[in-house]
Design an enzyme around this catalytic site. Structure first.
Site, PDB file in Angstrom:
ATOM      1  N   LYS A  47      -0.347   5.334   8.485  1.00 52.56           N
ATOM      2  CA  LYS A  47       0.260   5.554   7.166  1.00 52.56           C
ATOM      3  C   LYS A  47      -0.825   5.717   6.095  1.00 52.56           C
ATOM      4  O   LYS A  47      -0.805   6.653   5.306  1.00 52.56           O
ATOM      5  CB  LYS A  47       1.160   4.358   6.816  1.00 52.56           C
ATOM      6  CG  LYS A  47       1.832   4.472   5.462  1.00 52.56           C
ATOM      7  CD  LYS A  47       2.480   3.170   5.015  1.00 52.56           C
ATOM      8  CE  LYS A  47       1.540   2.318   4.210  1.00 52.56           C
ATOM      9  NZ  LYS A  47       2.138   1.168   3.552  1.00 52.56           N
TER      10      LYS A  47
ATOM     11  N   LYS B 131      -7.489   1.579  -2.715  1.00 53.47           N
ATOM     12  CA  LYS B 131      -7.039   1.085  -1.399  1.00 53.47           C
ATOM     13  C   LYS B 131      -7.110   2.189  -0.332  1.00 53.47           C
ATOM     14  O   LYS B 131      -7.592   1.954   0.777  1.00 53.47           O
ATOM     15  CB  LYS B 131      -5.603   0.555  -1.536  1.00 53.47           C
ATOM     16  CG  LYS B 131      -4.931   0.180  -0.242  1.00 53.47           C
ATOM     17  CD  LYS B 131      -5.537  -1.037   0.403  1.00 53.47           C
ATOM     18  CE  LYS B 131      -4.932  -1.289   1.767  1.00 53.47           C
ATOM     19  NZ  LYS B 131      -5.628  -2.328   2.500  1.00 53.47           N
TER      20      LYS B 131
ATOM     21  N   THR C 112       0.870  -1.180   0.000  1.00 57.59           N
ATOM     22  CA  THR C 112       0.000   0.000   0.000  1.00 57.59           C
ATOM     23  C   THR C 112       0.905   1.227   0.000  1.00 57.59           C
ATOM     24  O   THR C 112       1.637   1.449   0.970  1.00 57.59           O
ATOM     25  CB  THR C 112      -0.885   0.033   1.261  1.00 57.59           C
ATOM     26  OG1 THR C 112      -1.654  -1.159   1.299  1.00 57.59           O
ATOM     27  CG2 THR C 112      -1.815   1.238   1.238  1.00 57.59           C
TER      28      THR C 112
HETATM   29  P1  NAD Z   1       5.702  -6.010   7.304  1.00 54.06           P
HETATM   30  O1  NAD Z   1       6.481  -4.870   7.878  1.00 54.06           O
HETATM   31  O2  NAD Z   1       5.337  -7.164   8.154  1.00 54.06           O
HETATM   32  O3  NAD Z   1       6.466  -6.582   6.004  1.00 54.06           O
HETATM   33  C1  NAD Z   1       7.247  -5.818   5.139  1.00 54.06           C
HETATM   34  C2  NAD Z   1       8.518  -6.600   4.887  1.00 54.06           C
HETATM   35  O4  NAD Z   1       9.301  -5.915   3.913  1.00 54.06           O
HETATM   36  C3  NAD Z   1       9.385  -6.742   6.144  1.00 54.06           C
HETATM   37  O5  NAD Z   1       9.607  -8.130   6.416  1.00 54.06           O
HETATM   38  C4  NAD Z   1      10.678  -6.002   5.776  1.00 54.06           C
HETATM   39  O6  NAD Z   1      11.829  -6.588   6.336  1.00 54.06           O
HETATM   40  C5  NAD Z   1      10.655  -6.116   4.263  1.00 54.06           C
HETATM   41  N1  NAD Z   1      11.483  -5.134   3.575  1.00 54.06           N
HETATM   42  C6  NAD Z   1      11.625  -3.811   3.828  1.00 54.06           C
HETATM   43  N2  NAD Z   1      12.462  -3.243   2.942  1.00 54.06           N
HETATM   44  C7  NAD Z   1      12.863  -4.240   2.107  1.00 54.06           C
HETATM   45  C8  NAD Z   1      13.730  -4.284   0.978  1.00 54.06           C
HETATM   46  N3  NAD Z   1      14.370  -3.201   0.558  1.00 54.06           N
HETATM   47  N4  NAD Z   1      13.903  -5.464   0.359  1.00 54.06           N
HETATM   48  C9  NAD Z   1      13.268  -6.586   0.803  1.00 54.06           C
HETATM   49  N5  NAD Z   1      12.437  -6.612   1.876  1.00 54.06           N
HETATM   50  C10 NAD Z   1      12.238  -5.436   2.509  1.00 54.06           C
HETATM   51  O7  NAD Z   1       4.392  -5.346   6.658  1.00 54.06           O
HETATM   52  P2  NAD Z   1       3.075  -6.109   6.189  1.00 54.06           P
HETATM   53  O8  NAD Z   1       2.069  -6.060   7.283  1.00 54.06           O
HETATM   54  O9  NAD Z   1       3.447  -7.402   5.549  1.00 54.06           O
HETATM   55  O10 NAD Z   1       2.554  -5.069   5.087  1.00 54.06           O
HETATM   56  C11 NAD Z   1       3.155  -4.976   3.804  1.00 54.06           C
HETATM   57  C12 NAD Z   1       2.349  -4.015   2.967  1.00 54.06           C
HETATM   58  O11 NAD Z   1       1.011  -4.489   2.873  1.00 54.06           O
HETATM   59  C13 NAD Z   1       2.272  -2.593   3.546  1.00 54.06           C
HETATM   60  O12 NAD Z   1       2.345  -1.666   2.492  1.00 54.06           O
HETATM   61  C14 NAD Z   1       0.906  -2.583   4.222  1.00 54.06           C
HETATM   62  O13 NAD Z   1       0.355  -1.267   4.282  1.00 54.06           O
HETATM   63  C15 NAD Z   1       0.116  -3.485   3.320  1.00 54.06           C
HETATM   64  N6  NAD Z   1      -1.016  -4.176   3.959  1.00 54.06           N
HETATM   65  C16 NAD Z   1      -0.877  -4.767   5.183  1.00 54.06           C
HETATM   66  C17 NAD Z   1      -1.976  -5.405   5.751  1.00 54.06           C
HETATM   67  C18 NAD Z   1      -1.881  -6.082   7.104  1.00 54.06           C
HETATM   68  O14 NAD Z   1      -2.942  -6.450   7.664  1.00 54.06           O
HETATM   69  N7  NAD Z   1      -0.689  -6.274   7.663  1.00 54.06           N
HETATM   70  C19 NAD Z   1      -3.211  -5.439   5.075  1.00 54.06           C
HETATM   71  C20 NAD Z   1      -3.308  -4.870   3.825  1.00 54.06           C
HETATM   72  C21 NAD Z   1      -2.194  -4.234   3.273  1.00 54.06           C
END
Ligand code: NAD
Length: 295
Positions: A246, A171, A96
């Protein structure tokens, strides 16, 4: 079977990548956290150790990263996805992020002759695990049709929202509704407590009445009525308050640049900012009920 490079194996990315593995695809994954990358290694899953190695020699690259800057870096940085992806590779970003970053990266991909989609999701970690996410997709129709069979292994509802960036537009509008409605439901349950009304009774009535919404029936912020909601496990995330903040800020920025009025969205952003500043950034966003209650 497709060869898929999956970058960003966090709360959402890891179960999504695991569902692709279960569906029989060959998935190579990368996360800056080696512990997360290692969780993908097993039947069909490998962890080559860098963005460069993960995006090379695959049919599809999928990213699931925290925010716009991470997406810009991973795609447009030196040794990033755009520099190493083979011609014909389909690029799908499911993070997102802001509409502007989504359109900038899609433009840069197009400049290299690569098809790119923004495909953010709704449905949370539960939806990621069960493969029932909703994907809202922006980009060319032809790329959407190529992506659909892949996305169907991770989601149940796949909607083409229009051109590049329109998935992100959908979104942030959706999550502005979610942030506002979670605060509204929390205020109602706290008011019920103060009025001596049993929360289960309010749930039984409102979940079948005009107050019904996802924040109440799927993600109820009080323990009891919905056993799977984070309220039943001390508001362990799930979807963190920081992530909700965010998204609410993204919605406010988008509203300002598009000239749209969103005063309730603005209030929700302020309330979540205070909650995050109180030390609860990593708590589930439904924990806002504690803030509403006053501790
Ligand atoms: P998270 O922080 O658990 O996962 C993100 C991952 O990206 C982490 O493991 C981090 O180490 C990795 N990362 C960061 N920089 C990186 C790079 N340069 N190269 C490789 N890996 C890298 O977050 P999440 O909850 O999995 O959310 C991910 C996305 O999905 C976000 O944009 C969030 O807004 C969206 N989202 C989350 C949810 C939810 O319920 N958690 C629901 C819908 C959407």
């Amino acid at each position: 079977m497709a060869r898929i490079g999956f970058i960003g194996l966090g709360n959402m990315g890891l179960p999504m990548a695991q569902n692709l593995l279960k569906a029989g695809h060959a998935v190579q994954g990368f996360d800056v956290s080696t512990a997360q990358s290692d969780k993908l290694v097993g039947p069909g899953g490998t962890a080559p150790g860098s963005v460069k190695a993960t995006a090379a020699g695959v049919d599809v690259v999928i990213t699931m990263l925290p925010a716009g800057q991470h997406v810009r870096d991973v795609y447009m940085g030196a040794d990033g996805v755009l520099a190493v992806a083979a011609p014909g590779t389909l690029l799908i970003d499911s993070s997102t992020i802001d509409v502007e970053s989504a359109r900038a990266v899609a433009n840069a991909a197009q400049g290299r002759g690569l098809a790119m989609l923004d495909a953010p999701v709704s449905g949370g970690v539960g939806g990621a695990k069960s493969g029932t996410l909703t994907f809202m997709v922006g980009g060319a129709e032809e790329a959407f049709e190529r992506a659909r069979p892949i996305l169907e292994h991770m989601g149940k509802t796949i909607v083409h929202a229009g051109g590049p960036g329109n998935g992100q537009a959908a979104k942030i509008c959706n999550n502005m509704i979610l942030g506002v409605s979670m605060i509204a439901v929390s205020e109602a349950f706290v008011l019920a407590e103060k009025l001596g009304l049993d929360p289960q009774k309010l749930f039984d009535i409102s979940s079948k009445s005009s107050g019904q919404c996802w924040s109440m029936t799927t993600y109820c912020p009080v323990p009891g009525p919905v056993p799977t909601s984070p309220a039943n496990r001390d508001y362990q995330a799930g979807f963190t308050a920081a992530m909700m903040l965010k998204d609410l800020k993204l919605a406010q920025d988008a509203a300002a640049s598009a000239g749209a009025k969103a005063p309730l969205g603005a209030d929700a952003a302020k309330i979540y900012a205070q909650y995050v500043e109180s030390g609860e950034a990593g708590r589930d966003f439904s924990g806002i009920i504690r803030f509403v209650r006053g501790g």
